[in-house]
Design an enzyme around this catalytic site. Sequence first.
Site, short mmCIF file in Angstrom:
data_model
loop_
_atom_site.label_atom_id
_atom_site.label_comp_id
_atom_site.label_asym_id
_atom_site.label_seq_id
_atom_site.Cartn_x
_atom_site.Cartn_y
_atom_site.Cartn_z
N CYS A 198 0.83 -1.20 0.00
CA CYS A 198 0.00 0.00 0.00
C CYS A 198 0.87 1.25 0.00
O CYS A 198 1.70 1.42 0.90
CB CYS A 198 -0.91 -0.01 1.23
SG CYS A 198 -1.86 1.50 1.46
N CYS A 201 0.14 3.38 3.47
CA CYS A 201 0.63 3.00 4.80
C CYS A 201 1.72 1.94 4.79
O CYS A 201 2.32 1.66 5.82
CB CYS A 201 -0.54 2.51 5.67
SG CYS A 201 -1.15 0.86 5.23
N CYS A 214 -6.12 -2.26 0.70
CA CYS A 214 -5.11 -2.45 1.73
C CYS A 214 -5.70 -3.21 2.91
O CYS A 214 -6.82 -2.94 3.34
CB CYS A 214 -4.57 -1.09 2.20
SG CYS A 214 -3.30 -1.23 3.49
N CYS A 217 -5.28 -0.37 6.08
CA CYS A 217 -5.87 0.97 6.12
C CYS A 217 -7.03 1.01 5.13
O CYS A 217 -7.38 0.00 4.53
CB CYS A 217 -4.83 2.05 5.82
SG CYS A 217 -4.35 2.20 4.07
N ASP A 336 21.85 0.50 -16.43
CA ASP A 336 21.71 -0.69 -15.60
C ASP A 336 20.80 -1.70 -16.29
O ASP A 336 19.64 -1.41 -16.57
CB ASP A 336 21.12 -0.28 -14.25
CG ASP A 336 21.00 -1.43 -13.27
OD1 ASP A 336 21.31 -2.57 -13.64
OD2 ASP A 336 20.59 -1.17 -12.13
#
Length: 412
Positions: A198, A201, A214, A217, A336
């Site tokens: 999430c 949170c 989530c 939350c 990269d």
Amino acid sequence: MSDLPLRAQMAVALGRTAARMSRLAGRGDGSVIGGKIGLKLDPELLTKLARDRKLVLVSATNGKTTTTRLITSAMTPLGEVATNAFGANMPTGHVSALASAPDARYGVLECDEKYVPMVLRETGANVVALMNLSRDQMDRAAEIWLLAGKWRKALEAAPDSHVIANCDDPLVTWGAATAKNVTWVSAGQHWREDSWSCPECGGPLDREGAAWGCRECSFTRPKPDWILHGERVTAPGGRTFELSGLQLPGRANRSNAVIALAVVSLFGVEPETALPLLGQVTSVAGRYTTVEHEGRRMRLLLSKNPAGWLEAFDVLQPAPGPVALSINAQGPDGRDTSWLWDVDYRILKGRPVWATGERRLDLAARLEAADLEFTVVDDIDKAVMAVPPGHLDIIANYTAFQDIRTRYGRVV
């Protein structure tokens, strides 16, 4: 153009001259250098060129060039549309796009994810379309959670902008959630490896089909206004439309198309009008183009990160069709190449596979780990000529893709 202050007019004129010289020298279309010169002479040029226009910003990790092209095509009934059709998606490219169409009332601008806050602030764009966020060029790009956080702040400070956002992507949803006006689109999310936590949170996200929420939350998927299901789109009010006329292949382009439909509806272009115009787009800056060479029909597919490779695999001809893969690691690609290990190449089993490009040995190591049979060649032409006359899919990242287009034909 005559409404611009004298300094801005001079900046535009000199920028155009620089762009023309770049084209004559064979150094590209001149969008970047033209815009760079213009902004050097007048740092407020983008704001001045954007004034009194209705603008759309289109941003995402994947699909923004294609979606920009689709939106532009669907908006043609409204009149001339200024656009950066070939992917110059930073302020220099935006300046060139707007300067090249001084009388266009509308503009559709592809915007690099990192530049959304700056460009939104300087243009006051009427509409912002946000589609997906995933890892891309991690050696020089910010963590995508940071990007989403910057979107949140920018949109909170732009109450007059209307946001079109893909609610199937949790990071996009979080980034768009502060906007005053949002149209939520269920456009799909096929690459989910960057959104299991999430963003609000840090707790785990539970998923069931397209829905997500989530566990710790209240952050959850909003109810969509537009819904993509297969080859059909449900618009607000429940009307359903078929995407069968779309010429661009694959589920990713169906996702791009539903975003485009949602955007143009804000300008009064209904799906019945927009859909045939979307179907006129057959190639975008060389993507999905088929070129002929020595009896081989080569389809060119651009893939620059794991999410993009997943979508390229979706449109390959059926097995055992041959595939050539080309990887570079120049500046525009990102230096990269560790992201190769996030791509599941096992889907290519049973196909003849060639590995080429500047970083072909990095690619070969990844293909070997996937237990694939493949051939390493130091030049794309060796792969092309190793295939019997017929179809060949070529998947390449950015600079490798441009090299291949230059060699075999830059059909747009």
